[in-house]
Design a protein around this motif. Sequence first.
Motif, PDB file in Angstrom:
ATOM      1  N   ARG A  30       0.837  -1.206   0.000  1.00 26.37           N
ATOM      2  CA  ARG A  30       0.000   0.000   0.000  1.00 26.37           C
ATOM      3  C   ARG A  30       0.869   1.252   0.000  1.00 26.37           C
ATOM      4  O   ARG A  30       0.642   2.185  -0.773  1.00 26.37           O
ATOM      5  N   GLY A  31       1.883   1.278   0.875  1.00 23.43           N
ATOM      6  CA  GLY A  31       2.767   2.431   0.926  1.00 23.43           C
ATOM      7  C   GLY A  31       3.598   2.571  -0.324  1.00 23.43           C
ATOM      8  O   GLY A  31       3.823   3.684  -0.811  1.00 23.43           O
ATOM      9  N   GLU A  32       4.066   1.439  -0.882  1.00 17.79           N
ATOM     10  CA  GLU A  32       4.903   1.487  -2.070  1.00 17.79           C
ATOM     11  C   GLU A  32       4.124   1.961  -3.289  1.00 17.79           C
ATOM     12  O   GLU A  32       4.639   2.712  -4.121  1.00 17.79           O
ATOM     13  N   LEU A  33       2.874   1.508  -3.398  1.00 22.58           N
ATOM     14  CA  LEU A  33       2.072   1.835  -4.568  1.00 22.58           C
ATOM     15  C   LEU A  33       1.429   3.216  -4.492  1.00 22.58           C
ATOM     16  O   LEU A  33       1.288   3.897  -5.509  1.00 22.58           O
ATOM     17  N   PHE A  34       1.027   3.612  -3.289  1.00 20.22           N
ATOM     18  CA  PHE A  34       0.235   4.830  -3.168  1.00 20.22           C
ATOM     19  C   PHE A  34       0.862   5.894  -2.268  1.00 20.22           C
ATOM     20  O   PHE A  34       0.862   7.076  -2.609  1.00 20.22           O
ATOM     21  N   GLY A  35       1.379   5.502  -1.112  1.00 20.73           N
ATOM     22  CA  GLY A  35       1.810   6.497  -0.148  1.00 20.73           C
ATOM     23  C   GLY A  35       0.586   7.208   0.424  1.00 20.73           C
ATOM     24  O   GLY A  35      -0.539   7.031  -0.066  1.00 20.73           O
TER      25      GLY A  35
END
Length: 348
Positions: A30-35
């Motif tokens: 989630r963090g890698e794709l969107f932040g």
Amino acid sequence: MTRTSLDAHQRAPHASVRLPAATVFPPALRGELFGPQGWSELTEVVDVLAECPDGHSLLAHPRRTEVEVLVTSWGAPRLTAEVLDELPRLHTVVHAAGSVRKLVSDAVWQRGIVVVSAADANNEPVAEYVYAQTVLALKDVHRRSRRITEQRALPPLEAVPGLDGSSVGLVSLGSVARKVAHRLHRINVEVRGWDPYQGEAIFRTAGVRKVADLRELFARSLVLSVHTPLLPGRTEKLITGDLLRRLPVGATFVNTARGAVVDEEALITVLVERPDLFAVLDVTVDEPPVPESPLYSLPNVMLTGHVAGTVGAERRAMGRLVTAELRRIAAGVDPEHVVTAELAPLLA
């Protein structure tokens, strides 16, 4: 209009209504794709009813029957008929990764579910990697760096081919290869390609000279880059020892597609026979190669371990593409990166 567009078009007058969605990927993605910012933008478009780390969590979620849009990435379950039975309102899958071949089953196409892939965003870093490796190869960096370390001396420059007018070959002319060709035109190399599935118009648009067969392509390429998808029974071991032996003296072989597209045993044999050749392998048959593989010790091999595709902050581009596509769908507009049943097998 597609089913997705029709549903979204019917919602268009009610701008406050968000598409009921579920996400299926490991929490770290989630963090890698969107932040934080990207996730906020995503949730402006869809109402995330379920954040599921895997398929088991999705199928056990109490609100799974309400889900109309599935946002997936690496680690998502295969969407079989049994899984789809648990998602009766699902009409769109947006895949925040590359190939959808491991994700979709025939049941997806049979039920008219629209599939969107972020492969185009994933392909950009691959093209940059191949471009960079091509420049390094034509500057003879791979060999020179080793020779300087081993010999404690500067090798002569006479054998360095240089960029201008050198010949680069592309095996298959899909999205990545076309992006590579676009970058290579900056350095005035001659780009040739082989792809039996692409017509002359695609080659002309990409500025790539089409060759009739792989033997000619290998024989004329100082850098040879593989971009062929792995199609079981069709492209396995497409790159043979005979083809590899046709490479010119001092050539560099680059593979960012799939390891099994190359006859790896034959590749090792040729690299032993031809120390003048160099192989840059971002993919191998076994990943990593088995401990006893000669690929670890051959001086004319560089293993880079799947770094060509999106890594780290690069993955945000896939998240942005996903959100942009969902905005189109919510507005009743057809998405731009739809994958069809016919196209899916050809995506690496």
